[in-house]
Design an enzyme around this catalytic site. Structure first.
Site, mmCIF file in Angstrom:
data_model
loop_
_atom_site.group_PDB
_atom_site.id
_atom_site.type_symbol
_atom_site.label_atom_id
_atom_site.label_comp_id
_atom_site.label_asym_id
_atom_site.label_seq_id
_atom_site.Cartn_x
_atom_site.Cartn_y
_atom_site.Cartn_z
ATOM 1 N N ASP A 140 0.852 -1.333 0.063
ATOM 2 C CA ASP A 140 -0.122 0.054 0.116
ATOM 3 C C ASP A 140 0.931 1.367 -0.049
ATOM 4 O O ASP A 140 2.223 1.221 0.280
ATOM 5 C CB ASP A 140 -0.876 0.102 1.173
ATOM 6 C CG ASP A 140 -0.301 -0.067 2.570
ATOM 7 O OD1 ASP A 140 0.827 -0.571 2.598
ATOM 8 O OD2 ASP A 140 -0.530 0.488 3.613
ATOM 9 N N ASP A 153 8.736 4.232 -1.357
ATOM 10 C CA ASP A 153 8.078 3.967 -0.235
ATOM 11 C C ASP A 153 6.737 3.002 -0.633
ATOM 12 O O ASP A 153 5.717 3.576 -0.734
ATOM 13 C CB ASP A 153 7.484 4.836 0.784
ATOM 14 C CG ASP A 153 6.974 4.514 2.055
ATOM 15 O OD1 ASP A 153 6.974 3.355 2.517
ATOM 16 O OD2 ASP A 153 6.600 5.091 2.740
ATOM 17 N N GLU A 206 0.250 -1.367 5.526
ATOM 18 C CA GLU A 206 1.383 -0.873 6.527
ATOM 19 C C GLU A 206 1.061 0.566 6.840
ATOM 20 O O GLU A 206 1.576 0.926 7.958
ATOM 21 C CB GLU A 206 2.781 -1.179 5.853
ATOM 22 C CG GLU A 206 3.950 -0.785 6.915
ATOM 23 C CD GLU A 206 4.622 0.413 6.826
ATOM 24 O OE1 GLU A 206 5.132 0.791 7.601
ATOM 25 O OE2 GLU A 206 4.079 1.360 5.891
HETATM 26 ZN ZN LIG Z 1 7.084 2.411 3.979
#
Ligand SMILES: [Zn+2]
Length: 435
Positions: free
Chosen positions: A83, A113, A147
């Site tokens: 995610d 990320d 997360e």
């Molecule tokens: Zn991350």
């Protein structure tokens, strides 16, 4: 050695994963399933048997195991989340979910990320399949949902409901580590995370006597709350050096050619210049007031007032954190954990840390590896509940000077150079094969 196809695939997969919008708006508003299927197909193409696991429909996790050549060795968990945080297209130079590759750079939400790392993991294991390579230890690969919010549909669910999939794992690698930190003076530092501060998000509740705003009221909940919030915000937390931070300071001092004086940590940080950024937020606990919630009309004193505080505590620092909050809030204000998760501390003198160091140094000659402690946390906190408490942040990227890696996280115009992805694949391949 990672082959040519792996170098092509890491770029293709980073871009491909970015194009699958897995925005996590919190409160369950996210759908990772298409990204999970994308990853699972590519693992299956490498001869693995990935499992798709969900607590909630659409919130999909992927787990696969690669059998190592040494059955007596402990397994290593390699995890990445699927995610991403939201992105406002109007603020971006390119569409955040285009995965566009322009001038040797892959653009989009998740480029650092952490769809980049997900893509590296996929590219490495597929290159092993082509070359008939097997790692020494069992490697468990986990791509997780959720997360960026509570982890309840992701690593929390996996650790709670599927511990059998992580049998034998004693160590883990995940996001936030082994990227190039340029100190502005020609040095390239590669911080590898060997610890995470714990999370203590707090809700403060002040109670008092409700009444008319024009009357004398010595039991005003807003005043009580404001006083407690001020005490917390202004509190100077004492210095506490954890083993990871002490090791970081020792190695950085050596790099800058002086003996570290731990009796004067502030002076030590000052001597490190820009590199102090790597440690300054992890030499103490912290608690920052972030939200206030009180009252509904200017001439009415409410009976209750609430505030939220983002607290973080060091490994070993939770007891002191709790005792300090009890004292700072005082008798008129109650506090509770709105969300709490553990702090982590991994050894920096382990063979695994040495292996990561060697892999980075091989492909970044002249680079300096140092351990560091993350200010916040990752999925590793949930996996630690399975006894996997040696968790490292290792998602290698070689970045050019002027590329502000930290600003990319959850930032506008998140992007990653193709060259950085190639470096990541080579280093990850080298480390995982020999770990
Ligand atoms: Zn991350």
């Amino acid at each position: 050695m990672a082959d040519e196809q792996a170098l092509d695939e890491v770029v293709e997969f980073t871009s491909g994963l970015i194009r699958i919008d897995t925005t996590n708006r919190g409160g369950g508003d996210c759908r990772e399933r298409p990204a999970a299927e994308y990853a699972a197909e590519r693992l299956a193409g490498a001869g693995l048997e990935p499992l798709l696991l969900e607590r909630t429909p659409g919130r999909t996790n992927v787990v696969a195991r690669i059998a190592g050549t040494d059955p007596s060795a402990h397994a290593l968990l390699v995890h990445g989340h699927l995610d991403v945080v939201p992105a406002e297209a109007a603020d971006w130079s390119v569409h955040p979910f285009s995965g566009e590759i322009r001038d040797g750079v892959v653009w989009g939400r998740g480029a650092v990320d952490m769809k980049n790392m997900d893509a590296m993991i996929l590219a490495v294991v597929r290159s092993w399949a082509r070359q008939g390579i097997r790692p020494r230890r069992d490697i468990v690969i986990a791509f997780t949902a959720d997360e960026e919010d509570s982890a309840e549909d992701g690593s929390g669910f996996l650790a709670g409901r599927h511990p059998e999939l992580f049998e034998g794992c004693t160590e883990a690698i995940g996001e936030s580590g082994a990227f190039t930190f340029h100190d502005g003076d020609g040095r390239e530092i590669y911080p590898i995370a060997a610890g995470e501060r714990g999370t203590g998000w707090l809700k403060l509740t002040a109670r008092g006597r409700a009444g008319h705003g024009s009357k004398v009221n010595k039991e005003n909940a807003v005043t009580r709350l404001a006083a407690a919030v001020t005490r917390i915000g202004e509190h100077e937390w004492p210095l506490r050096l954890t083993p990871t931070v002490r090791a970081a300071l020792t190695e950085l001092a050596a790099l800058y050619g002086f003996e570290p004086d731990f009796r004067n940590v502030d002076g030590l940080l000052e001597k490190l210049g820009p590199a102090a950024k790597l440690v300054e937020s992890t030499v103490r606990n912290s608690a920052n007031p972030t939200m206030l919630d009180a009252g509904y009309k200017v001439n009415v004193i409410p009976g209750e007032a609430a505030a939220f505080v983002d607290g973080r505590f060091l490994p070993g620092g939770e007891e002191e954190f709790v005792a300090t909050l009890d004292r700072l809030t005082g008798p008129d204000v109650d506090w509770e954990f709105h969300h709490r998760s553990v702090a982590l501390q991994a050894p920096v003198d382990s063979p695994t840390f040495a292996g990561m160091r060697a892999a980075v140094e091989e492909f970044a000659p002249g680079g300096h590896v140092v351990p560091y402690c993350m200010t916040g946390g990752t999925d590793a906190k949930q996996f630690s509940l399975l006894g996997i408490d040696a968790a490292y942040g290792f998602a290698p990227l070689k970045l050019p000077e002027g590329f502000d890696y930290q600003a990319m996280f959850h930032g506008v115009d998140e992007r990653v150079p193709v060259e950085a992805l190639h470096f990541g694949v080579r280093v990850l391949d080298r480390f995982l094969r020999t770990a």
